[in-house]
Structure formats: C-alpha cells, structure tokens
Design an enzyme around this catalytic site. Structure first.
Site, PDB file in Angstrom:
ATOM      1  N   LYS A   1       1.139  -1.332   0.109  1.00 42.85           N
ATOM      2  CA  LYS A   1       0.210   0.077  -0.181  1.00 42.85           C
ATOM      3  C   LYS A   1       0.731   1.559   0.264  1.00 42.85           C
ATOM      4  O   LYS A   1       0.049   2.363  -0.100  1.00 42.85           O
ATOM      5  CB  LYS A   1      -1.279   0.437   1.613  1.00 42.85           C
ATOM      6  CG  LYS A   1      -1.813  -1.223   1.493  1.00 42.85           C
ATOM      7  CD  LYS A   1      -2.580  -1.357   0.080  1.00 42.85           C
ATOM      8  CE  LYS A   1      -3.364  -0.134  -0.260  1.00 42.85           C
ATOM      9  NZ  LYS A   1      -4.879  -0.364  -1.560  1.00 42.85           N
TER      10      LYS A   1
ATOM     11  N   SER B   1      -3.429 -12.375   3.450  1.00 45.77           N
ATOM     12  CA  SER B   1      -3.694 -12.521   2.058  1.00 45.77           C
ATOM     13  C   SER B   1      -2.405 -12.897   1.554  1.00 45.77           C
ATOM     14  O   SER B   1      -2.208 -13.508   0.218  1.00 45.77           O
ATOM     15  CB  SER B   1      -3.849 -10.912   1.831  1.00 45.77           C
ATOM     16  OG  SER B   1      -2.273 -10.027   1.658  1.00 45.77           O
TER      17      SER B   1
HETATM   18  N1  PMP Z   1      -3.516  -8.095   0.809  1.00 50.21           N
HETATM   19  C1  PMP Z   1      -3.142  -7.264   2.358  1.00 50.21           C
HETATM   20  C2  PMP Z   1      -2.530  -7.524   3.244  1.00 50.21           C
HETATM   21  C3  PMP Z   1      -4.347  -5.288   2.242  1.00 50.21           C
HETATM   22  O1  PMP Z   1      -3.864  -4.515   2.983  1.00 50.21           O
HETATM   23  C4  PMP Z   1      -4.521  -4.906   0.545  1.00 50.21           C
HETATM   24  C5  PMP Z   1      -4.981  -3.402   0.632  1.00 50.21           C
HETATM   25  N2  PMP Z   1      -6.550  -3.466   1.102  1.00 50.21           N
HETATM   26  C6  PMP Z   1      -4.532  -6.108   0.015  1.00 50.21           C
HETATM   27  C7  PMP Z   1      -3.828  -7.403   0.046  1.00 50.21           C
HETATM   28  C8  PMP Z   1      -5.354  -6.046  -1.286  1.00 50.21           C
HETATM   29  O2  PMP Z   1      -4.350  -4.767  -2.421  1.00 50.21           O
HETATM   30  P1  PMP Z   1      -5.266  -3.813  -3.077  1.00 50.21           P
HETATM   31  O3  PMP Z   1      -6.337  -2.705  -1.890  1.00 50.21           O
HETATM   32  O4  PMP Z   1      -4.988  -3.616  -4.326  1.00 50.21           O
HETATM   33  O5  PMP Z   1      -6.956  -4.382  -4.079  1.00 50.21           O
END
Ligand code: PMP
Length: 320
Positions: free
Chosen positions: A64, A281
């Site tokens: 991010k 994630s």
């Molecule tokens: N994994 C984590 C740990 C995140 O903080 C985020 C951001 N919300 C994402 C995945 C997903 O990324 P994006 O917001 O670009 O879809």
C-alpha cells in the site's frame, strides 16, 4: 500564482515536496524483489513456475505504500492537499500505515477510520507514526470504516483531504506505472499469469491493465475470500461488500475463491519451505497461484505477497 500567494493558500510547492522526499524513506517505495517459489513447486508437484513479489520490502512494510504516495503526491501537486488539511481515509491497516509513514515525513497530520478488530501490531504501528485512529464496529468490517470516513468528510469537508483509495484512479495508476513494469522487467517479459487478491482492487486492476497491454494473452486471476465472514485481512468478499469504484468485475479472466484456513495453511508453508515470513493475504494469493500453476507446464505465474508476517504474530495463524 507567485510564491507569496502560494504560501497564503498553504500550498505545498513541487520543489518543497521534492525536497522533503529526497533521501527520505519515501524514495525506497517500489522496486521490490521478485523471488521464485521453487520449493513450493517441488512440494506441490505443479507443472508451472511460481514467482512472488515481496511487497513487505517497501518502507511501510506493504504494497500500500505505492498507491498511498501516488495519491498524496497527486493531491499536493493539484493543490488540493494543502498545509492546513488533514489526510483522512478508511483502511484495514496497511494503507493507514502507509499514510501515517508518509504524513510523518511530509509533516502532514493523518486521521484514519479502522475496524476495531485489526491486529494489535497495526494499531501500535499507526500510533508510532503519530496518526489519529477512529475505531469502527468490527462487525461491520471495512465497510463500517468506509462509512465513518464518509460521514466525517461530509461533516467537515474543508478540514480534510480524502484520497478515497477505493475510488481514486491514482491507486490503480501506481500499479499500472510501477508494479506492472517491474513484473514485466523482472520476468524478462515471460509472465503468462498474474494472480492478485482483491481489496481496493488497485493492485489487480492497475497491474492487470498494463500487463494486458504488454501481451493480451496474459491471464489475470483475481483472488477473493470464499465467504463474507473471513479472516484474510486486506481482502474483500465482493458479493457481500461495497464494491470499490475502481473494480470492473468483467476485467479478470477468472476469480479463485480461497478459504481462510487454506490461506493460513499456505502462510505457514511459505515460511517453512521458502524462508519467507508472509501475511494472510499472501497465503490466499499462493493458494490461487498453485491452482493456476497446476494446470499448465508452461505457466510463468506471478503473484503479489502484499505484506509480511510480523503484522500477524498475535493472530490465530501462529497460535495453531
Ligand atoms: N492484502 C493486504 C494485506 C492488504 O492490505 C491489501 C490492501 N487492502 C490487499 C491485500 C489488497 O490490495 P488492493 O487494495 O490493491 O486490492
């Protein structure tokens, strides 16, 4: 406008911004390493190769940092983000940490709406960078935080600069210009599949769009949690969520749904086999990447590991 007028309007000039950024941690954002997960390939017996971009190598510790600096930079350069404003947004944690880190370097205050159930580690990091945190109902998840940030912004519009990461095209643009170019370069143009989890969807939409321009047969695969009440921080179950304005559901070639327990199991395997300490994630992304790599011998699968494991030490992932 002359310099005096700019000062009177609290405008931060491009020169001032660039001077603050020069030789600071902000220059370390992006250009993250990409590694091949060879032992995962051997362990699973999949035909294709799998590569992961380690976004924990950003100075704020997550993917991010990329959209956060771009949205703030565009705010400053357009004159919308002035010295008398506070950066406000809703975030599940990582974007907030990025804003807080950037705000600390640039001397701009930051206020964040965050679901009360984010990990203790994240709460403490936000505090360390001096951000003000407004906790929202954990039962409402990230949607509760989005609504509270909207309410605050509507009540005090003159007080805040709201990057609005779910709808701000600069979020996806950071990945279009940065992440995607790095993937093309680091794979020597060989990438055949790109796999990314969906949160704001900036990573998938921005990187995916550029990769499709590079070669239109590259497959773009989205990853979502398999049910509304899940434990994969940062990801959204779209059917039961407010769908981000950035998202075009018709864009990914395919969506793979991952169970929380499978994601956690993969997180543990990543550290054990590859020596990479990753976040929840990343486990979900890998579960999907393995499924894709299983299907084709020639696959060159690139996925994103959005953050590192140290943000999840107090969670169930490591108490099992
Ligand atoms: N994994 C984590 C740990 C995140 O903080 C985020 C951001 N919300 C994402 C995945 C997903 O990324 P994006 O917001 O670009 O879809």
């Amino acid at each position: 406008m002359g310099l005096e007028t700019l000062k009177a309007h609290n405008i931060i000039t491009r020169e001032e911004y660039e001077a603050l950024k020069r030789r600071s941690v902000l220059e370390l954002i992006g250009s993250t390493p990409m590694v091949e997960l060879k032992k995962i390939r051997a362990y699973t017996g999949v035909k294709g190769r799998i590569f992961a971009k380690l976004e924990s190598y950003n100075p704020g510790g997550s993917v991010k940092d990329r959209p956060a600096i771009r949205m703030i930079e565009q705010g400053i350069l357009s004159g919308e983000l002035t010295r008398d404003k506070v950066i406000l947004d809703s975030t599940s944690g990582n974007t907030g940490i990025a804003y807080a880190m950037i705000g600390a370097v640039l001397g701009i205050p930051v206020e964040l709406c965050v679901p009360a159930n984010v990990t203790e580690e994240r709460k403490k990091i936000l505090k360390a960078f001096g951000a003000k945190v407004i906790y929202t109902d954990p039962m409402e998840g990230s949607d509760g935080a989005i609504k509270e940030a909207q309410r605050l912004y509507q009540t005090y519009p003159e007080r805040y600069f709201k990057p609005d990461q779910y709808n701000n095209p600069e979020n996806a643009m950071a990945h279009y210009l940065g992440t995607a170019e790095e993937v093309i370069h680091q794979s020597d143009g060989k990438v055949t599949h790109f796999v990314a989890g969906l949160g704001t969807t900036g990573t998938l939409m921005g990187t995916g769009r550029r990769l499709k321009e590079f070669r239109k047969d590259i497959q773009i695969i989205a990853v979502e949690p398999s049910c509304p009440l899940h434990g994969i921080e940062g990801l959204k179950h779209m059917e039961s969520s407010i769908v981000p304005g950035l998202y075009d559901p018709g864009f990914p070639d395919r969506t793979i749904f991952v169970d929380t327990e499978d994601a956690y199991e993969w997180v543990r395997k990543i550290s054990e086999l590859e020596g990479i300490f990753a976040g929840a994630s990343s486990g979900a992304a890998l579960a999907a990447a393995v499924e894709v790599a299983r299907e084709s011998r020639d696959a060159y699968v690139v996925t994103i590991f959005p953050d590192g494991g140290d943000r999840y030490l107090s969670t169930r992932i490591w108490s099992a």
